[in-house]
Scaffold this active site. Structure first.
Site, mmCIF file in Angstrom:
data_model
loop_
_atom_site.group_PDB
_atom_site.id
_atom_site.type_symbol
_atom_site.label_atom_id
_atom_site.label_comp_id
_atom_site.label_asym_id
_atom_site.label_seq_id
_atom_site.Cartn_x
_atom_site.Cartn_y
_atom_site.Cartn_z
ATOM 1 N N ALA A 147 41.968 45.054 42.328
ATOM 2 C CA ALA A 147 43.014 44.296 41.638
ATOM 3 C C ALA A 147 43.514 45.103 40.440
ATOM 4 C CB ALA A 147 42.469 42.943 41.197
ATOM 5 N N SER A 148 44.288 44.472 39.599
ATOM 6 C CA SER A 148 44.938 45.186 38.502
ATOM 7 C C SER A 148 43.952 45.704 37.466
ATOM 8 C CB SER A 148 45.970 44.277 37.821
ATOM 9 O OG SER A 148 45.356 43.065 37.403
ATOM 10 N N ALA A 150 40.289 45.343 37.843
ATOM 11 C CA ALA A 150 38.923 45.541 38.335
ATOM 12 C C ALA A 150 38.935 45.729 39.847
ATOM 13 C CB ALA A 150 38.049 44.345 37.963
ATOM 14 N N GLN A 151 37.772 46.154 40.371
ATOM 15 C CA GLN A 151 37.595 46.222 41.812
ATOM 16 C C GLN A 151 36.242 45.643 42.162
ATOM 17 O OE1 GLN A 151 38.316 50.505 41.850
ATOM 18 N NE2 GLN A 151 36.247 50.859 42.671
ATOM 19 N N VAL A 152 36.086 45.208 43.419
ATOM 20 C CA VAL A 152 34.889 44.475 43.841
ATOM 21 C C VAL A 152 34.120 45.284 44.877
ATOM 22 C CG1 VAL A 152 34.015 42.355 44.886
ATOM 23 C CG2 VAL A 152 36.017 42.267 43.378
ATOM 24 N N LYS A 166 31.927 42.765 40.525
ATOM 25 C CA LYS A 166 33.270 43.023 40.008
ATOM 26 C C LYS A 166 33.155 43.985 38.830
ATOM 27 C CE LYS A 166 37.294 40.507 38.156
ATOM 28 N NZ LYS A 166 37.825 39.165 37.819
ATOM 29 N N ASP A 301 45.371 31.532 37.366
ATOM 30 C CA ASP A 301 45.853 32.460 38.395
ATOM 31 C C ASP A 301 45.415 31.990 39.787
ATOM 32 O OD1 ASP A 301 47.207 34.662 39.304
ATOM 33 O OD2 ASP A 301 45.607 36.087 38.918
#
Length: 553
Positions: A147-148, A150-152, A166, A301
């Site tokens: 995502a903008s 962070a990443q998982v 995350k 969101d």
């Protein structure tokens, strides 16, 4: 003179080379602070002047929209980070934007590239003093999502539990202060250029964005949201927030229970699970309505990627909705929540006195515009809500004066409840989710019912106090009886309006089914009918053609 010119040339060349050297160095750093901000200011000012100079010429609008959309989304993609999030906010509204914006917004939805494993390992070393493989039994180096901010990654704890990890991208915190400063300055600039109230929201938005990049805060938000749902008998079994391992999470690494599910708007996969997507959508809408009108702690969101559906663990034939990403929440004040409940009830009862009272209390000058924004459909003081069919002429009249009305929308910006910024964002995203799958749920009626539940909860408390006073002073019997009669009458009017709205909704659903039976495809849903009329008027008034296939991919 001849001796002076070479000296000036030397300094000019030296300065130019110095600036180029600084930019070259900056472009090779992870944060690229100077490059990103210069890019933002240059294009932001250029776009404002472009619209200011050419926006009144209808014949040039298509070319202008394409030019501006390309420049704007190029900046979002190149700057990445928080700019991707800003672009995705615009993308969520793109169904009513010109085609050029839609095409670029569609590309941006997948424009959050993952950072390399070495960057992720650096975050772990700084936060834990260890590499991921020393903290988890297994750790997948390939992210499952990016995502903008962070990443998982998928991982397994030493206890054997499967978890989602995350990890915040390391450049985000370095960029955030400068990004927010640049956006604040652009808000002031656009406010000056277009004479619209924009900058008064800057502090509120900035504070919440800063909270969003603190994963300890996100862990608290998720636990608090889950506790609120547990207090709702109707929702406690139908909604689920994955377990958060707050004791082993940090400000930049959040560890949560891994939960398998499919996106709320993926009707085919939901059907494959043997579930009814309409029921899942209804649960999701009620979950967010309960936050807005009862708990007052609202997810900021709720797009489809953050709302998953799975088979209920205790009843495989029933859906359970899973809420993810609890970084952005807004806490409503009790006064705002109760007034917002009253506003929704008043709109359904055509109680214009209460609508005007709440609007004035919030410093809002244009009551019809505010009601339209609240309901997300044009509202007229001349007709009750269940009689309003949103004609093209009404939309035309609404749009013709929208800029002039926006200038005077707020009489007193200081009185405007800034919670409304994120509440309206939540409602718009929820509306888009419902619309994307054919509007199977009467969203407006569900939300109105929760608004009345919010009022009832408060009135039940007041009723207990009135009964106590009644026994102390018997003369209050008459007042109590009068209050009971008024309350019952208001409830009858409200329920009648809901009934009429449901009739309209059912008519649209029957028309959809009949159209699908006869022609093999459903006709427009409840939400789509309003949007289609908006699109038709956009073309008639501005020459804008809306791309109907934006989300086909």
């Amino acid at each position: 003179m001849r001796k002076w010119i070479p000296g000036r040339t030397k300094y000019t060349l030296g300065g130019t080379l110095g600036i180029l050297a600084v930019f070259t160095w900056d472009r090779h750093t992870e944060a690229q602070l100077l490059t990103r901000n210069v890019r933002t200011f240059y294009h932001g000012i250029a776009l404002a002047f472009d619209y200011k100079l050419h926006g009144d010429d209808v014949t040039k609008l298509p070319a202008l929209h394409e030019r501006v959309a390309n420049q704007m989304f190029d900046v979002f993609e190149k700057n990445a980070g928080l700019y991707i999030k800003i672009g995705q906010v615009i993308a969520a509204q793109s169904a009513v934007l010109p085609t050029a914006y839609q095409q670029r917004a569609k590309k941006l939805l997948d424009s959050a590239p993952a950072v390399p494993l070495s960057s992720i390992e650096r975050v772990f070393l700084e936060d834990y003093g260890k590499l991921p493989q020393h903290i988890f039994k297994t750790f997948d180096p390939v992210p499952v999502a990016s995502a903008s901010i962070a990443q998982v990654h998928r991982a397994t704890l030493w206890s054997g539990e499967l978890v989602a990890v995350k990890v915040q991208k390391p450049a985000v915190r370095k960029q955030m202060t400068w990004d927010l400063l640049a956006l604040r300055m652009l808000l002031h600039f656009y406010e000056y250029m277009f004479e619209l109230p924009l900058s008064f929201t800057a502090n509120f938005i900035e504070r919440h964005i800063r909270q969003e990049v603190d994963f300890v805060n996100e862990a608290r938000n998720g636990q608090r949201a889950w506790n609120n749902f547990l207090q709702q008998p109707k929702l406690r079994q139908m909604v689920y927030v994955p377990k958060i391992y707050g004791d082993i999470s940090t400000e930049r690494v959040l560890i949560c229970e891994w939960v398998d599910g499919v996106q709320l708007t993926d009707t085919k996969k939901i059907a494959h699970l043997g579930l009814d997507y309409k029921e899942a959508m209804s649960i999701a809408i009620e979950a967010f309505a309960s936050q807005i009108f009862e708990s007052g702690f609202v997810h900021g969101d709720p797009h489809a990627g953050n709302v998953l559906v799975r088979n209920h663990p205790q009843n495989k034939r029933k859906p359970q909705v899973i809420l993810l990403d609890h970084g952005l929440y807004v806490q409503e004040s009790k006064e705002f929540r109760l007034n917002y409940c009253r506003l929704w009830q008043a709109l359904y009862m055509f109680d214009l006195k209460t609508v005007e009272e709440v609007s004035r209390q919030w410093g809002i000058h244009d009551i019809e515009m505010f009601a339209s924004i609240t309901l997300q459909k044009p509202f007229s003081q001349d007709k009750a809500i269940h009689l309003q069919r949103t004609s093209i002429q009404e939309i035309y009249d609404f749009q013709m004066g929208i800029k002039a009305r926006l200038k005077h929308f707020l009489e007193d910006q200081a009185r405007f409840p800034q919670e409304m910024i994120f509440i309206l964002r939540n409602m718009e995203i929820v509306r888009a989710n419902n619309m994307m799958v054919g509007s199977p749920v009467n969203r407006l009626n569900l939300m109105a019912k929760w608004a009345v539940r919010g009022i009832d909860r408060e009135e039940n408390h007041d009723q207990q106090n009135r009964q106590l006073r009644l026994y102390q002073r018997p003369t209050h019997w008459v007042q109590s009886l009068a209050h009971f009669a008024v309350t019952k009458w208001r409830r009858f009017v409200f329920e009648f309006t809901l009934f009429m709205m449901n009739l309209s909704f059912c008519f649209v659903r029957v028309k959809q089914s009949a159209h699908q039976l006869l022609y093999g495809a459903p006709s427009q849903g409840f939400e789509e009918l309003i949007d289609q009329r908006m699109k038709e008027q956009m073309y008639q008034q501005f020459g804008i053609v809306i791309d109907e296939h934006m989300f086909d991919a």
